[in-house]
Design an enzyme around this catalytic site. Structure first.
Site, PDB file in Angstrom:
ATOM      1  N   HIS A  12      33.993 -24.318  -8.919  1.00  0.00           N
ATOM      2  CA  HIS A  12      34.493 -23.000  -9.348  1.00  0.00           C
ATOM      3  C   HIS A  12      34.442 -21.975  -8.209  1.00  0.00           C
ATOM      4  CE1 HIS A  12      30.135 -22.463 -11.048  1.00  0.00           C
ATOM      5  NE2 HIS A  12      30.181 -22.074  -9.804  1.00  0.00           N
ATOM      6  N   HIS A  59      26.611 -15.770 -11.332  1.00  0.00           N
ATOM      7  CA  HIS A  59      26.203 -15.554  -9.935  1.00  0.00           C
ATOM      8  C   HIS A  59      25.822 -14.097  -9.690  1.00  0.00           C
ATOM      9  CE1 HIS A  59      29.044 -18.926 -10.083  1.00  0.00           C
ATOM     10  NE2 HIS A  59      28.507 -19.393  -8.997  1.00  0.00           N
ATOM     11  N   HIS A 195      27.006 -28.080  -1.637  1.00  0.00           N
ATOM     12  CA  HIS A 195      27.241 -26.968  -0.723  1.00  0.00           C
ATOM     13  C   HIS A 195      25.961 -26.160  -0.536  1.00  0.00           C
ATOM     14  CE1 HIS A 195      27.904 -25.026  -4.644  1.00  0.00           C
ATOM     15  NE2 HIS A 195      28.104 -23.831  -4.118  1.00  0.00           N
ATOM     16  N   GLU A 242      24.195 -26.597  -8.796  1.00  0.00           N
ATOM     17  CA  GLU A 242      25.162 -26.366  -9.881  1.00  0.00           C
ATOM     18  C   GLU A 242      25.569 -27.669 -10.573  1.00  0.00           C
ATOM     19  OE1 GLU A 242      27.228 -22.316  -8.055  1.00  0.00           O
ATOM     20  OE2 GLU A 242      28.254 -24.221  -7.844  1.00  0.00           O
TER      21      GLU A 242
END
Lengths: 282, 119
Positions: A12, A59, A195, A242
């Site tokens: 996302h 976030h 990431h 995530e």
């Protein structure tokens, strides 16, 4: 009774929101990523789910460190998108399904999951980008579903374990299947894959680990629960945690699933981008 | 019990676990950065950075890191990357800009490194 028809996963990344706003889907950088979605569009056009449960991680738009829920479930009639501070366009509101939200909340607390209910919950890119990817045009899409956001904490350790995430999904699945209305539900697990944005290790991506996760989440999600949270950070990067959202999605689908489609591409922004379409087997 | 569960503070190179320890030292900094979701807050910071930092009770380490626009210093001072991204947004810095700064390479070199992961 409500029926879960399948699960979808996608990264996302906020840059995707900008690429959609600028209509860059066919640019050489973006094409290998966006090419992963038409088979899923065809499946969604065929099955037309009424509701999308969108499992993501806030976030820092709806939730701050003053009060940080581990699992937050939206219980609103509508979810607004807001300015996140760095420039992706603000989108129109998303229609919720508050009665189903409260059924899920009742059922999950009965199932001993201590969740936080949210009657106001601005949704950020973690929620909006997947909705744009799966239903291009959003509200203008003829089959745009109602949506319920579920956010898990990956902002601040301690984050949930992978086992807890999978178990959460199993309880979510039981909750949805016990809803009396005849509706079709699709579960979105968004975020990831590997990431890391912060620290001297910024830019870390682990293709081998991502591909292993994409295989095991289909065939043997229980085996992934043996990965400790620290090992997840080491292997997937600080924000690769995530992947918890994928585990939550997978838990809701039941024991066996039919993997219809998948795509993996490096890099999108700083991330290994993974997309999957898993159909439930009755 | 898996022994790994007991050593969740063991370092991973180049990685700071944002846990209670960091959350305690970084709270004012993160709270200020969270405010930057709002355009008016971003404008207020640009108009008077020192006054804006003071209004959130930032300590000297927080303030110095912000003045230097140095992400590693902000992390060391307890900053959380999701909120720091909103600080970076004020200066139109994206995640590749931040990544290059933290790893001491140019933005082009950082992007090349990302692409090589796909090989």
């Amino acid at each position: 009774m409500a029926k879960i028809i399948g699960g979808l996963t996608t990264s996302h990344i906020p840059a995707v929101g900008n690429a959609i706003a600028r209509e860059q889907q066919n640019d050489p950088y973006w094409k290998p990523f966006f090419d992963g979605y038409p088979p899923i569009h065809a499946w969604l056009d065929k099955h037309k789910p009424d509701v999308a449960i969108n499992i993501y991680n806030d976030h820092g738009l709806a939730l701050f460190l003053d009060q940080m829920p581990t699992f937050a479930i939206g219980a609103a009639h509508e979810y607004i998108n807001e300015d996140e501070g760095w420039g992706i366009p603000v989108l129109p509101p998303f229609k919720g399904d508050a009665p189903l939200s409260w059924h899920i909340i009742e059922s999950m607390v009965d199932d001993e999951f201590d969740i936080t209910s949210c009657q106001e919950m601005p949704v950020d890119h973690g929620f909006t980008v997947p909705m744009q990817l799966f239903w291009p045009g959003l509200g203008k899409h003829p089959n745009f579903p109602r949506a319920i956001p579920i956010s898990a904490n990956t902002v601040q350790h301690p984050i949930p374990t992978l086992k807890r995430a999978l178990d959460f999904g199993k309880a979510l699945g039981r909750a949805i299947r016990s809803y009396p209305d005849d509706i079709k539900v699709v579960i979105l697990g968004t975020g990831g894959m590997s990431h890391q944005l912060d620290g001297e290790r910024a830019g870390f991506i682990n293709k081998e680990f991502d591909l292993m996760c994409m295989e095991k989440i289909v065939t043997d999600p229980e085996s992934l629960t043996k990965i400790s949270r620290r090992e997840l950070v080491r292997q997937a990067g600080a924000q690769g945690t995530e992947f918890l959202m994928w585990m939550m999605m997978r838990g809701a689908l039941g024991d066996k699933v039919n993997p219809i489609h998948q795509n993996y591409h490096i890099p999108i922004s700083n991330t290994g981008a993974g997309t999957m379409m898993l159909e439930c087997i009755d | 019990m898996n022994l790994d569960e007991f050593d969740h503070h063991t370092p991973i190179e180049g990685t700071t676990f944002f846990d209670g320890k960091m959350a305690m030292i970084g709270y004012p900094l993160n709270k200020m950065c969270f405010s930057f979701n709002k355009a008016a807050a971003r404008e207020a910071y640009l108009a008077d950075p020192e006054g804006y930092m003071e209004s959130f009770g930032l300590n000297e380490a927080h303030k110095a890191a912000c003045r230097n626009k140095n992400v590693l210093e902000m992390i060391a001072a307890g900053g959380n990357i999701y909120y720091l991204a909103k600080f970076a947004g004020i200066f139109k810095l994206n995640m590749q800009d931040i990544g290059a700064q933290q790893t001491g390479v140019t933005v082009e070199e950082f992007k090349e490194k990302l692409c090589r992961h796909g090989d």
